[in-house]
Design a protein around this motif. Structure first.
Motif, PDB file in Angstrom:
ATOM      1  N   ILE A  34      47.060 131.576  31.643  1.00 31.71           N
ATOM      2  CA  ILE A  34      47.099 131.952  33.058  1.00 31.71           C
ATOM      3  C   ILE A  34      48.060 133.108  33.279  1.00 31.71           C
ATOM      4  N   LEU A  35      49.218 133.076  32.624  1.00 32.18           N
ATOM      5  CA  LEU A  35      50.169 134.186  32.767  1.00 32.18           C
ATOM      6  C   LEU A  35      49.589 135.491  32.229  1.00 32.18           C
TER       7      LEU A  35
ATOM      8  N   ARG B 167      43.528 139.791  37.949  1.00 35.99           N
ATOM      9  CA  ARG B 167      44.215 139.434  39.186  1.00 35.99           C
ATOM     10  C   ARG B 167      43.327 139.725  40.390  1.00 35.99           C
TER      11      ARG B 167
ATOM     12  N   LEU C 298      47.153 136.729  34.791  1.00 40.68           N
ATOM     13  CA  LEU C 298      47.849 137.265  35.958  1.00 40.68           C
ATOM     14  C   LEU C 298      48.471 138.626  35.683  1.00 40.68           C
ATOM     15  N   SER C 299      48.752 138.912  34.433  1.00 47.01           N
ATOM     16  CA  SER C 299      49.378 140.190  34.110  1.00 47.01           C
ATOM     17  C   SER C 299      48.365 141.333  34.060  1.00 47.01           C
TER      18      SER C 299
ATOM     19  N   PRO D  69      49.097 127.332  30.356  1.00 39.54           N
ATOM     20  CA  PRO D  69      49.984 128.152  31.194  1.00 39.54           C
ATOM     21  C   PRO D  69      50.132 129.585  30.685  1.00 39.54           C
ATOM     22  N   VAL D  70      50.187 129.758  29.375  1.00 35.35           N
ATOM     23  CA  VAL D  70      50.318 131.113  28.828  1.00 35.35           C
ATOM     24  C   VAL D  70      49.044 131.907  29.094  1.00 35.35           C
TER      25      VAL D  70
ATOM     26  N   GLU E   1      53.630 128.622  36.852  1.00 38.27           N
ATOM     27  CA  GLU E   1      53.292 128.719  35.431  1.00 38.27           C
ATOM     28  C   GLU E   1      54.523 128.995  34.578  1.00 38.27           C
ATOM     29  N   VAL E   2      55.424 129.824  35.062  1.00 34.62           N
ATOM     30  CA  VAL E   2      56.658 130.090  34.317  1.00 34.62           C
ATOM     31  C   VAL E   2      57.479 128.812  34.194  1.00 34.62           C
TER      32      VAL E   2
ATOM     33  N   LEU F 210      52.559 132.395  39.746  1.00 35.18           N
ATOM     34  CA  LEU F 210      53.424 132.940  38.699  1.00 35.18           C
ATOM     35  C   LEU F 210      54.643 132.050  38.468  1.00 35.18           C
TER      36      LEU F 210
ATOM     37  N   VAL G 206      55.930 126.596  31.520  1.00 32.03           N
ATOM     38  CA  VAL G 206      56.240 127.088  30.176  1.00 32.03           C
ATOM     39  C   VAL G 206      57.689 126.764  29.817  1.00 32.03           C
TER      40      VAL G 206
END
Length: 52
Positions: A36-37, A46, A40-41, A33-34, A10-11, A7, A14
């Motif tokens: 993947i985020l 997950r 993950l959400s 990256p977005v 990736e943040v 997390l 971005v």
């Protein structure tokens, strides 16, 4: 622990891309990256990717 490491990474990707965005077509660098985020959400994704 792995979840938070992914997390944060990736943040940071971005944020770096947004900060260095100079109209050079770097918006396409945000796609991976977005994505993947977003995955993950979602709890089901997950569980699939981070299951042991």
């Amino acid at each position: 622990m792995v979840f938070f490491a992914i997390l944060v990474t990736e943040v940071l990707f971005v944020l770096y891309t947004l900060l260095t965005l100079a109209g050079d077509g770097r918006v396409t660098q945000l796609v991976f990256p977005v994505a993947i985020l977003v995955l993950l959400s979602r709890p089901s994704a997950r569980e699939f990717f981070l299951a042991r």
